[in-house]
Design a protein around this motif. Sequence first.
Motif, PDB file in Angstrom:
ATOM      1  N   ARG A   1       0.839  -1.204   0.000  1.00  9.76           N
ATOM      2  CA  ARG A   1       0.000   0.000   0.000  1.00  9.76           C
ATOM      3  C   ARG A   1       0.874   1.254   0.000  1.00  9.76           C
ATOM      4  N   ALA A   2       1.878   1.273   0.872  1.00  7.99           N
ATOM      5  CA  ALA A   2       2.723   2.466   1.001  1.00  7.99           C
ATOM      6  C   ALA A   2       3.514   2.750  -0.267  1.00  7.99           C
ATOM      7  N   ALA A   3       3.901   1.694  -0.981  1.00 11.46           N
ATOM      8  CA  ALA A   3       4.675   1.860  -2.212  1.00 11.46           C
ATOM      9  C   ALA A   3       3.795   2.112  -3.426  1.00 11.46           C
ATOM     10  N   GLY A   4       2.487   2.157  -3.232  1.00 15.72           N
ATOM     11  CA  GLY A   4       1.570   2.453  -4.330  1.00 15.72           C
ATOM     12  C   GLY A   4       1.211   1.272  -5.204  1.00 15.72           C
ATOM     13  N   LEU A   5       1.623   0.059  -4.787  1.00 15.61           N
ATOM     14  CA  LEU A   5       1.401  -1.096  -5.660  1.00 15.61           C
ATOM     15  C   LEU A   5      -0.031  -1.625  -5.594  1.00 15.61           C
ATOM     16  N   LEU A   6      -0.726  -1.406  -4.491  1.00 10.42           N
ATOM     17  CA  LEU A   6      -2.141  -1.794  -4.460  1.00 10.42           C
ATOM     18  C   LEU A   6      -2.938  -0.924  -5.425  1.00 10.42           C
ATOM     19  N   ASP A   7      -2.675   0.375  -5.407  1.00 10.84           N
ATOM     20  CA  ASP A   7      -3.356   1.282  -6.344  1.00 10.84           C
ATOM     21  C   ASP A   7      -3.016   0.918  -7.788  1.00 10.84           C
ATOM     22  N   ARG A   8      -1.746   0.613  -8.024  1.00  9.95           N
ATOM     23  CA  ARG A   8      -1.307   0.300  -9.384  1.00  9.95           C
ATOM     24  C   ARG A   8      -2.008  -0.946  -9.929  1.00  9.95           C
ATOM     25  N   HIS A   9      -2.353  -1.876  -9.020  1.00  4.66           N
ATOM     26  CA  HIS A   9      -3.051  -3.098  -9.441  1.00  4.66           C
ATOM     27  C   HIS A   9      -4.569  -2.974  -9.293  1.00  4.66           C
ATOM     28  N   GLY A  10      -5.060  -1.772  -9.009  1.00  5.09           N
ATOM     29  CA  GLY A  10      -6.497  -1.559  -8.918  1.00  5.09           C
ATOM     30  C   GLY A  10      -7.146  -2.226  -7.729  1.00  5.09           C
ATOM     31  N   LEU A  11      -6.439  -2.280  -6.606  1.00  8.01           N
ATOM     32  CA  LEU A  11      -6.909  -3.026  -5.449  1.00  8.01           C
ATOM     33  C   LEU A  11      -7.303  -2.111  -4.291  1.00  8.01           C
TER      34      LEU A  11
ATOM     35  N   ILE B   1      -3.148 -22.539  -2.459  1.00  6.13           N
ATOM     36  CA  ILE B   1      -2.052 -21.594  -2.254  1.00  6.13           C
ATOM     37  C   ILE B   1      -1.889 -20.752  -3.513  1.00  6.13           C
ATOM     38  N   LEU B   2      -1.936 -19.429  -3.345  1.00  7.78           N
ATOM     39  CA  LEU B   2      -1.774 -18.520  -4.473  1.00  7.78           C
ATOM     40  C   LEU B   2      -0.352 -17.994  -4.578  1.00  7.78           C
ATOM     41  N   THR B   3       0.242 -17.657  -3.450  1.00 10.68           N
ATOM     42  CA  THR B   3       1.569 -17.040  -3.424  1.00 10.68           C
ATOM     43  C   THR B   3       2.275 -17.407  -2.128  1.00 10.68           C
ATOM     44  N   ALA B   4       3.559 -17.705  -2.227  1.00  5.70           N
ATOM     45  CA  ALA B   4       4.387 -17.870  -1.031  1.00  5.70           C
ATOM     46  C   ALA B   4       4.873 -16.489  -0.603  1.00  5.70           C
ATOM     47  N   LEU B   5       4.702 -16.166   0.671  1.00  6.97           N
ATOM     48  CA  LEU B   5       5.051 -14.830   1.156  1.00  6.97           C
ATOM     49  C   LEU B   5       6.366 -14.783   1.911  1.00  6.97           C
ATOM     50  N   ASP B   6       6.586 -15.718   2.843  1.00  8.83           N
ATOM     51  CA  ASP B   6       7.821 -15.652   3.624  1.00  8.83           C
ATOM     52  C   ASP B   6       8.213 -17.027   4.138  1.00  8.83           C
ATOM     53  N   ARG B   7       9.445 -17.093   4.664  1.00  9.46           N
ATOM     54  CA  ARG B   7       9.998 -18.353   5.175  1.00  9.46           C
ATOM     55  C   ARG B   7      10.032 -18.384   6.708  1.00  9.46           C
TER      56      ARG B   7
ATOM     57  N   LEU C   1      -0.398 -16.775   0.748  1.00 15.76           N
ATOM     58  CA  LEU C   1      -1.697 -16.181   0.468  1.00 15.76           C
ATOM     59  C   LEU C   1      -2.605 -17.298  -0.029  1.00 15.76           C
ATOM     60  N   THR C   2      -3.781 -17.420   0.565  1.00 16.47           N
ATOM     61  CA  THR C   2      -4.716 -18.471   0.174  1.00 16.47           C
ATOM     62  C   THR C   2      -6.085 -17.895  -0.132  1.00 16.47           C
ATOM     63  N   ALA C   3      -6.826 -18.618  -0.956  1.00 16.59           N
ATOM     64  CA  ALA C   3      -8.222 -18.310  -1.232  1.00 16.59           C
ATOM     65  C   ALA C   3      -8.942 -19.634  -1.442  1.00 16.59           C
ATOM     66  N   VAL C   4     -10.269 -19.610  -1.368  1.00 17.03           N
ATOM     67  CA  VAL C   4     -11.068 -20.820  -1.514  1.00 17.03           C
ATOM     68  C   VAL C   4     -11.901 -20.720  -2.789  1.00 17.03           C
ATOM     69  N   GLY C   5     -11.653 -21.661  -3.707  1.00 19.81           N
ATOM     70  CA  GLY C   5     -12.425 -21.728  -4.936  1.00 19.81           C
ATOM     71  C   GLY C   5     -11.840 -20.902  -6.060  1.00 19.81           C
ATOM     72  N   PRO C   6     -12.141 -21.287  -7.306  1.00 19.54           N
ATOM     73  CA  PRO C   6     -11.537 -20.612  -8.462  1.00 19.54           C
ATOM     74  C   PRO C   6     -11.952 -19.160  -8.620  1.00 19.54           C
ATOM     75  N   VAL C   7     -13.184 -18.812  -8.229  1.00 19.62           N
ATOM     76  CA  VAL C   7     -13.643 -17.439  -8.415  1.00 19.62           C
ATOM     77  C   VAL C   7     -12.859 -16.479  -7.528  1.00 19.62           C
ATOM     78  N   ARG C   8     -12.748 -16.826  -6.236  1.00 14.41           N
ATOM     79  CA  ARG C   8     -11.996 -15.948  -5.327  1.00 14.41           C
ATOM     80  C   ARG C   8     -10.504 -15.988  -5.636  1.00 14.41           C
ATOM     81  N   ALA C   9     -10.008 -17.153  -6.053  1.00 15.50           N
ATOM     82  CA  ALA C   9      -8.598 -17.238  -6.427  1.00 15.50           C
ATOM     83  C   ALA C   9      -8.303 -16.308  -7.600  1.00 15.50           C
ATOM     84  N   GLN C  10      -9.184 -16.310  -8.587  1.00 16.83           N
ATOM     85  CA  GLN C  10      -8.995 -15.434  -9.741  1.00 16.83           C
ATOM     86  C   GLN C  10      -9.004 -13.973  -9.314  1.00 16.83           C
ATOM     87  N   ALA C  11      -9.925 -13.641  -8.403  1.00 17.61           N
ATOM     88  CA  ALA C  11     -10.001 -12.259  -7.935  1.00 17.61           C
ATOM     89  C   ALA C  11      -8.759 -11.854  -7.152  1.00 17.61           C
TER      90      ALA C  11
END
Length: 302
Positions: free
Chosen positions: A3-13, A64-70, A195-205
């Motif tokens: 958010r602080a780096a402007g990347l949420l805005d850049r991705h329309g989120l 699983i959509l994205t690995a965030l940290d170790r 980052l996780t989501a349930v189902g293809p619709v939410r995963a796509q979003a």
Amino acid sequence: MARAAGLLDRHGLAVVEVPVSSSTDQFRGLFDGDLDAAFTSPDNVIAYRFVRDNPLGRTGDARILTALDRGLGLAVYARPGSTGADTLHGTAVGVDVPDSGFAFGLYAVLESLGLKAPVIGVPAAGTSGIGASAGDGDYEIRSLGATPRRLTALLDGRCAATVLGAGSDLRAEAAGAVRLAGIAEVCGPYLGTVLTAVGPVRAQAAHALSSALAQTSRLIVSRVLDPLVLQETRAALDLPADLAARYAARLSDPAEGLVPDGVADRAALETVLGLRLRHRPGNGSLGTALDPARGLLDPQAC
């Protein structure tokens, strides 16, 4: 940082962050549609996708959509004044829920220090949740919920040890808690958060969020955002300057820091799955959980 780096805005989120009291509540929210996505342990995704006797007693198309940290410093801490693992015999050790990834890591760390873990049982008929008998091991397991709650419980004496990370560990150290050992040190390579989501619709979003987070991680690891990282660390985690600097430096650590490409690598996932199979041997059917055909990783995952 995204958010602080402007990347949420850049991705329309437009992202609204919602705290949860435990991983059980987190996945209830995901399954019921109250949450679109969540930051969680990869073991939770495994449990709520494949394991029918998870604390909710139901499974769904968690992925699983994205690995965030170790792990971001994920380690086992004993209460202030402790002289080591030998003081934990017969005490209560705090976890989110007994049948969860961070709990499995805690058991492994304490086992490496000579303490036998309690046997984790299955739910009694007509109930949900997992139990652990103190008589089966060297310490008792106490369910205390999410990390902030466990930190409070450690410092006010409701548990003798717990697993902490992502800044809570530094707050614990500042308050005199004793670090026993890190999960990545004992079990690595490790994957702490996805980052996780349930189902293809939410995963796509959530794919736009996945992309924004992966891009943010790359920028952080490259150190081009260091001043902003330090500023956001102090604000988000309420840490003094010296601890904020330690946390910010950890983000770039290849063993415990952010995953800059967002990929949940096989070796780290095998560690997470192996801990579950070791401490819940009744989950033997999970032997093929990492097979791409079983759908744990979203097809469009980073």
